[in-house]
Design a protein around this motif. Sequence first.
Motif, short mmCIF file in Angstrom:
data_model
loop_
_atom_site.label_atom_id
_atom_site.label_comp_id
_atom_site.label_asym_id
_atom_site.label_seq_id
_atom_site.Cartn_x
_atom_site.Cartn_y
_atom_site.Cartn_z
N GLN A 1 23.53 40.44 41.85
CA GLN A 1 23.54 40.65 43.30
C GLN A 1 23.75 39.32 44.03
OE1 GLN A 1 19.91 42.36 44.80
NE2 GLN A 1 20.56 42.25 46.92
N ILE A 2 23.08 38.27 43.58
CA ILE A 2 23.21 36.96 44.20
C ILE A 2 24.64 36.45 44.03
CG2 ILE A 2 22.48 34.54 44.03
CD1 ILE A 2 19.68 35.66 43.22
N LEU A 3 25.20 36.61 42.83
CA LEU A 3 26.56 36.12 42.57
C LEU A 3 27.60 36.81 43.45
CD1 LEU A 3 26.51 35.86 38.67
CD2 LEU A 3 26.37 33.99 40.33
N LEU A 4 27.44 38.11 43.63
CA LEU A 4 28.41 38.85 44.43
C LEU A 4 28.30 38.53 45.92
CD1 LEU A 4 28.34 42.28 42.57
CD2 LEU A 4 30.07 40.47 42.41
N ALA B 1 33.71 29.79 48.53
CA ALA B 1 33.66 28.38 48.12
C ALA B 1 32.64 28.16 47.02
CB ALA B 1 33.33 27.50 49.33
N GLU B 2 31.50 28.85 47.09
CA GLU B 2 30.47 28.72 46.05
C GLU B 2 30.92 29.41 44.76
OE1 GLU B 2 27.62 26.85 46.12
OE2 GLU B 2 28.50 26.13 47.98
N GLN B 3 31.59 30.55 44.88
CA GLN B 3 32.12 31.22 43.69
C GLN B 3 33.14 30.31 43.01
OE1 GLN B 3 33.65 35.09 44.77
NE2 GLN B 3 31.60 35.98 44.92
N GLN B 4 33.93 29.59 43.80
CA GLN B 4 34.93 28.68 43.24
C GLN B 4 34.26 27.55 42.47
OE1 GLN B 4 38.41 29.09 43.50
NE2 GLN B 4 38.44 27.45 41.97
N LYS B 5 33.14 27.02 42.97
CA LYS B 5 32.40 25.97 42.25
C LYS B 5 31.96 26.46 40.88
CE LYS B 5 30.17 23.48 46.06
NZ LYS B 5 28.86 23.17 46.64
N LEU B 6 31.40 27.66 40.83
CA LEU B 6 30.94 28.23 39.57
C LEU B 6 32.12 28.50 38.64
CD1 LEU B 6 28.55 29.21 37.92
CD2 LEU B 6 28.65 31.37 39.16
N TYR B 7 33.20 29.00 39.21
CA TYR B 7 34.43 29.26 38.45
C TYR B 7 34.95 27.97 37.82
CZ TYR B 7 39.46 29.98 37.77
OH TYR B 7 40.72 30.02 37.25
#
Length: 141
Positions: free
Chosen positions: A75-78, A83-89
Amino acid sequence: MPINVDDVMQLFCHLSEIKGMKAAIKHSGGGALLVFATAFIGGLMAGPRGIAVGGAFGGLLGAWMTSGQFRPVPQILLELPPAEQQKLYDEAIVILRRLDWTDVAQLTALVMGNASLQQKLTAVLINYLSKELRAEIQYGE
């Protein structure tokens, strides 16, 4: 095949769901402000002793307020901004770029069938959650 951000997020969601990961994100800025405000008010009302009492009270109240509720990591990831998803990616792609796959289901199967890949990706996720989001992580039900 190029790996897109959504595929990696789905992979992390699956991995964290299998491991039963939950996280509580702490908002320490609000707690610090509360400590300052109560210490200041205590100082105005009772001088040096008021600062001590107000700071202690504000610290307890701030700790209570900032201890977040545990939520499932998927839930947190979605809910992360792009920009934060890109960092993790960007951190995950270092591990995943050598894999040969055709769709996200096959990518997930490849990762879930390899304990080393699971361990590396879990470490990336835990590192991101604890350092970038300052989250406390919990496992299991």
